[in-house]
Write an enzyme that holds these catalytic residues in place. Structure first.
Site, PDB file in Angstrom:
ATOM      1  CE  LYS A   1     -14.491  24.390 -31.520  1.00 57.95           C
ATOM      2  NZ  LYS A   1     -15.720  23.904 -30.884  1.00 57.95           N
ATOM      3  CG  ASN A   2     -16.293  23.271 -27.350  1.00 53.77           C
ATOM      4  OD1 ASN A   2     -16.129  23.979 -28.348  1.00 53.77           O
ATOM      5  ND2 ASN A   2     -16.672  22.011 -27.429  1.00 53.77           N
TER       6      ASN A   2
ATOM      7  NE  ARG B   1     -24.895  25.826 -32.319  1.00 52.24           N
ATOM      8  CZ  ARG B   1     -25.992  26.160 -32.985  1.00 52.24           C
ATOM      9  NH1 ARG B   1     -25.932  26.531 -34.250  1.00 52.24           N
ATOM     10  NH2 ARG B   1     -27.157  26.120 -32.412  1.00 52.24           N
TER      11      ARG B   1
ATOM     12  CB  CYS C   1     -19.748  21.379 -37.235  1.00 47.05           C
ATOM     13  SG  CYS C   1     -17.986  21.691 -37.164  1.00 47.05           S
TER      14      CYS C   1
ATOM     15  NE  ARG D   1     -24.567  22.357 -33.287  1.00 43.38           N
ATOM     16  CZ  ARG D   1     -23.261  22.609 -33.224  1.00 43.38           C
ATOM     17  NH1 ARG D   1     -22.548  22.722 -34.339  1.00 43.38           N
ATOM     18  NH2 ARG D   1     -22.654  22.756 -32.069  1.00 43.38           N
ATOM     19  N   PRO D   2     -31.072  23.855 -32.900  1.00 41.18           N
ATOM     20  CG  PRO D   2     -32.956  22.953 -31.855  1.00 41.18           C
ATOM     21  CD  PRO D   2     -31.720  22.571 -32.618  1.00 41.18           C
ATOM     22  CB  ILE D   3     -30.648  29.041 -30.236  1.00 39.81           C
ATOM     23  CG1 ILE D   3     -31.539  29.928 -31.120  1.00 39.81           C
ATOM     24  CG2 ILE D   3     -29.313  28.777 -30.903  1.00 39.81           C
ATOM     25  CD1 ILE D   3     -31.095  31.385 -31.134  1.00 39.81           C
ATOM     26  CG  ASP D   4     -35.358  24.938 -28.378  1.00 39.65           C
ATOM     27  OD1 ASP D   4     -34.234  24.651 -28.846  1.00 39.65           O
ATOM     28  OD2 ASP D   4     -36.064  24.105 -27.791  1.00 39.65           O
TER      29      ASP D   4
ATOM     30  CG  ASP E   1     -17.593  17.651 -28.916  1.00 39.85           C
ATOM     31  OD1 ASP E   1     -18.554  17.564 -29.693  1.00 39.85           O
ATOM     32  OD2 ASP E   1     -17.447  18.591 -28.116  1.00 39.85           O
TER      33      ASP E   1
ATOM     34  NE  ARG F   1     -15.257  26.355 -36.831  1.00 43.38           N
ATOM     35  CZ  ARG F   1     -16.386  25.765 -36.464  1.00 43.38           C
ATOM     36  NH1 ARG F   1     -17.028  24.981 -37.281  1.00 43.38           N
ATOM     37  NH2 ARG F   1     -16.895  25.962 -35.268  1.00 43.38           N
TER      38      ARG F   1
HETATM   39  N1  EPU Z   1     -30.259  21.793 -28.323  1.00 46.79           N
HETATM   40  C1  EPU Z   1     -31.553  22.169 -28.554  1.00 46.79           C
HETATM   41  N2  EPU Z   1     -31.909  23.444 -28.254  1.00 46.79           N
HETATM   42  C2  EPU Z   1     -31.032  24.344 -27.748  1.00 46.79           C
HETATM   43  C3  EPU Z   1     -29.693  23.952 -27.519  1.00 46.79           C
HETATM   44  C4  EPU Z   1     -29.333  22.666 -27.814  1.00 46.79           C
HETATM   45  O1  EPU Z   1     -32.381  21.366 -29.018  1.00 46.79           O
HETATM   46  O2  EPU Z   1     -31.425  25.489 -27.502  1.00 46.79           O
HETATM   47  C5  EPU Z   1     -29.842  20.438 -28.687  1.00 46.79           C
HETATM   48  C6  EPU Z   1     -28.775  20.481 -29.796  1.00 46.79           C
HETATM   49  O3  EPU Z   1     -29.364  20.592 -31.066  1.00 46.79           O
HETATM   50  C7  EPU Z   1     -28.039  19.197 -29.596  1.00 46.79           C
HETATM   51  C8  EPU Z   1     -28.089  19.016 -28.072  1.00 46.79           C
HETATM   52  O4  EPU Z   1     -29.165  19.834 -27.603  1.00 46.79           O
HETATM   53  O5  EPU Z   1     -28.734  18.149 -30.222  1.00 46.79           O
HETATM   54  C9  EPU Z   1     -26.793  19.408 -27.367  1.00 46.79           C
HETATM   55  O6  EPU Z   1     -26.551  20.779 -27.552  1.00 46.79           O
HETATM   56  P1  EPU Z   1     -25.719  21.672 -26.532  1.00 46.79           P
HETATM   57  O7  EPU Z   1     -26.433  22.963 -26.391  1.00 46.79           O
HETATM   58  O8  EPU Z   1     -25.408  20.898 -25.292  1.00 46.79           O
HETATM   59  O9  EPU Z   1     -24.385  21.898 -27.348  1.00 46.79           O
HETATM   60  P2  EPU Z   1     -23.822  23.228 -27.973  1.00 46.79           P
HETATM   61  O10 EPU Z   1     -23.751  24.290 -26.945  1.00 46.79           O
HETATM   62  O11 EPU Z   1     -24.488  23.537 -29.257  1.00 46.79           O
HETATM   63  C10 EPU Z   1     -21.381  22.546 -27.287  1.00 46.79           C
HETATM   64  C11 EPU Z   1     -20.085  22.432 -28.029  1.00 46.79           C
HETATM   65  C12 EPU Z   1     -20.135  21.250 -28.972  1.00 46.79           C
HETATM   66  C13 EPU Z   1     -20.447  19.983 -28.183  1.00 46.79           C
HETATM   67  C14 EPU Z   1     -21.732  20.160 -27.343  1.00 46.79           C
HETATM   68  C15 EPU Z   1     -22.030  18.981 -26.453  1.00 46.79           C
HETATM   69  C16 EPU Z   1     -19.388  24.720 -28.188  1.00 46.79           C
HETATM   70  C17 EPU Z   1     -19.156  25.916 -29.025  1.00 46.79           C
HETATM   71  N3  EPU Z   1     -19.866  23.644 -28.784  1.00 46.79           N
HETATM   72  O12 EPU Z   1     -22.349  22.739 -28.315  1.00 46.79           O
HETATM   73  O13 EPU Z   1     -18.833  21.140 -29.534  1.00 46.79           O
HETATM   74  O14 EPU Z   1     -20.666  18.915 -29.082  1.00 46.79           O
HETATM   75  O15 EPU Z   1     -21.605  21.346 -26.544  1.00 46.79           O
HETATM   76  O16 EPU Z   1     -20.973  18.728 -25.605  1.00 46.79           O
HETATM   77  O17 EPU Z   1     -19.104  24.726 -27.005  1.00 46.79           O
HETATM   78  C18 EPU Z   1     -17.238  20.502 -31.095  1.00 46.79           C
HETATM   79  O18 EPU Z   1     -16.385  20.983 -30.340  1.00 46.79           O
HETATM   80  O19 EPU Z   1     -16.947  19.826 -32.113  1.00 46.79           O
HETATM   81  C19 EPU Z   1     -18.655  20.707 -30.810  1.00 46.79           C
HETATM   82  C20 EPU Z   1     -19.627  20.454 -31.676  1.00 46.79           C
END
Ligand code: EPU
Length: 416
Positions: free
Chosen positions: A22-23, A92, A116, A121-124, A304, A396
């Site tokens: 999925k991811n 996401r 979820c 979950r910021p995008i900074d 996860d 999902r």
């Molecule tokens: N974070 C920030 N700022 C950012 C991006 C992330 O502070 O700009 C923080 C997040 O808030 C979190 C941590 O960094 O606390 C990890 O975030 P990451 O960016 O690594 O994860 P993601 O891209 O949001 C993907 C998967 C998640 C999985 C994580 C970690 C997708 C769509 N989602 O999320 O999958 O938990 O990597 O491996 O690929 C799931 O499948 O259930 C799921 C949540």
């Protein structure tokens, strides 16, 4: 609204075939538009997130064709339409359209992503990656505006190895001018998969899977055919299930190298399994041992699978702990497991699970994807009937979950 109904307590037997990740696929679909051509993705998972991304592609005038075997994406006539519908906020991974559209058109307007609730979950870091390539951005209301005269490759140092920010920066950088180097990049197998996919479309990315990724911008990409890697979280979910109910369960079409942290945790719990190429056969273990788990970025124990292994820890004889280091609020499923008879205390970032507890079926709510999966497992081991509300969260991310479980003799169905 449909509900999942499970009559639990019965052993499970047979083969579960794992689908594509999925991811990974949720990044490959937006990434495919960078080709401005035809891309075929094989082994894609049949999950609702894929359906939503296909709908978003339609808004961009991208044609798709889908059948059991592959998903075809034709972005030859793509338009840079602002992506502002509610669909963008329903998952996401819609954030990967930021990097892909920025890379292709050097500007984009998009609604911010959803997904979820696991804490903020910021995008900074995604924005740091884009800004590092000379892109300007503005966020007003729920919309983000991205714009660059041209994208210029530079060095980007992430303070944390974010999966999403690493992939998004790669997407924006493949068509940038010059060389981009991402330091402290995420190393998850999905990063490698996306890099392999982009390279097959003509990109030049080196170092994916290590903490330094180097991208040399090219003028254009082309179409390709690609096979998605197996979903390590889906595989892990069924392995954990097999440890509790397998008579035995054979988890097929997996990459065991991606599952090392989980497999060593299962070994610590006394679980018996045999690995044979891309199959893992797992047996029900009568005397499960407690353990302590700390979630970490890859190759550490994946966040996860944390919620899912909590169900197994309720069946271990003794006190186990889970320390969640990636998300601030990923224990919501524990409150539902407690309703079924689990003994779990939450102390800030730690869950303390005392076992073994006898779980009994009751009505519970799937509040998020992996938490929902943990309840499916709990329902399958519990005595009596478990009803899971809001199963859409589970659909999902788990491809054909009902059919796969029914095939191994689980008594599970969806109410109509
Ligand atoms: N974070 C920030 N700022 C950012 C991006 C992330 O502070 O700009 C923080 C997040 O808030 C979190 C941590 O960094 O606390 C990890 O975030 P990451 O960016 O690594 O994860 P993601 O891209 O949001 C993907 C998967 C998640 C999985 C994580 C970690 C997708 C769509 N989602 O999320 O999958 O938990 O990597 O491996 O690929 C799931 O499948 O259930 C799921 C949540």
């Amino acid at each position: 609204m449909n509900k999942i109904i499970i009559h639990g307590g019965f052993p499970l037997e047979g083969i579960i075939n794992i689908d594509g990740s999925k991811n990974s696929v949720v990044a490959l679909i937006p990434a495919s538009i960078l080709s401005k051509s035809v891309v075929r993705i094989y082994n894609y998972p049949k999950i609702s997130d894929v359906g939503v991304l296909i709908d978003i592609l339609k808004e961009l005038n991208v044609n798709t064709k889908i059948n059991e075997t592959y998903l075809e994406i034709d972005s030859t006539n793509i338009n840079n339409t602002p992506l502002i519908t509610a669909k963008m906020g329903s998952l996401r991974a819609s954030y990967y359209f930021m990097g892909a559209l920025l890379g292709l058109f050097k500007e984009a307007v998009l609604r911010l992503p959803g997904g979820c609730y696991l804490g903020p979950r910021p995008i900074d870091l995604h924005l740091q990656g884009f800004a590092g390539l000379d892109c300007r951005y503005e966020i007003d209301d729920e919309l983000i505006h991205l714009q660059a005269e041209k994208l210029i490759g530079r060095e980007i140092h992430f303070p944390f190895p974010s999966v999403g920010a690493t992939i998004n920066t790669m997407l924006a950088a493949v068509l940038a001018e010059g060389k981009t180097i991402i330091y402290n990049a995420a190393k998850e197998p999905e990063i490698v998969d996306v890099a392999n996919f982009l390279n097959q479309m003509g990109a030049t990315i080196k170092g994916a899977g290590t903490s330094t990724i180097e991208i040399i911008g090219v003028k254009m990409l082309h179409g390709t055919e690609y096979q998605v890697i197996p979903d390590r979280i889906e595989a892990g979910t069924y392995l954990i299930l097999g440890a509790m109910l397998g008579n035995p369960l054979e988890i097929n079409k997996v990459n065991p190298h991606h599952l090392k942290a989980l497999l060593s945790t299962l070994t610590n719990c006394g679980v018996r399994y045999d690995i044979n190429d891309d199959k893992i056969i797992v047996h029900k273990t009568d005397k499960l041992l407690p353990t302590n788990i700390i979630t970490q970025v890859y190759p550490g124990f994946p966040t996860d699978l944390q919620q899912i292994i909590t169900t197994l820890l309720t069946q271990c004889n003794g006190v186990s702990t889970i320390t969640e280091t990636i998300y601030s609020d990923r224990f919501q499923n524990c409150h539902e497991l407690i309703k079924m008879g689990a003994n779990i205390e939450i102390d800030n970032k730690q869950a303390i699970i005392k076992g073994k507890t006898h779980l009994k079926g009751t009505e519970v709510v799937a509040k998020d994807l992996r938490g929902g999966a943990s309840l499916v497992l709990a329902g399958l081991i519990a005595e009596g009937t478990t009803i899971i509300d809001e199963p859409q969260h589970i659909l999902r991310g788990y491809s054909n979950i009902m059919k796969k479980l029914q095939k191994v003799k689980a008594n599970i169905h969806m109410s109509t």
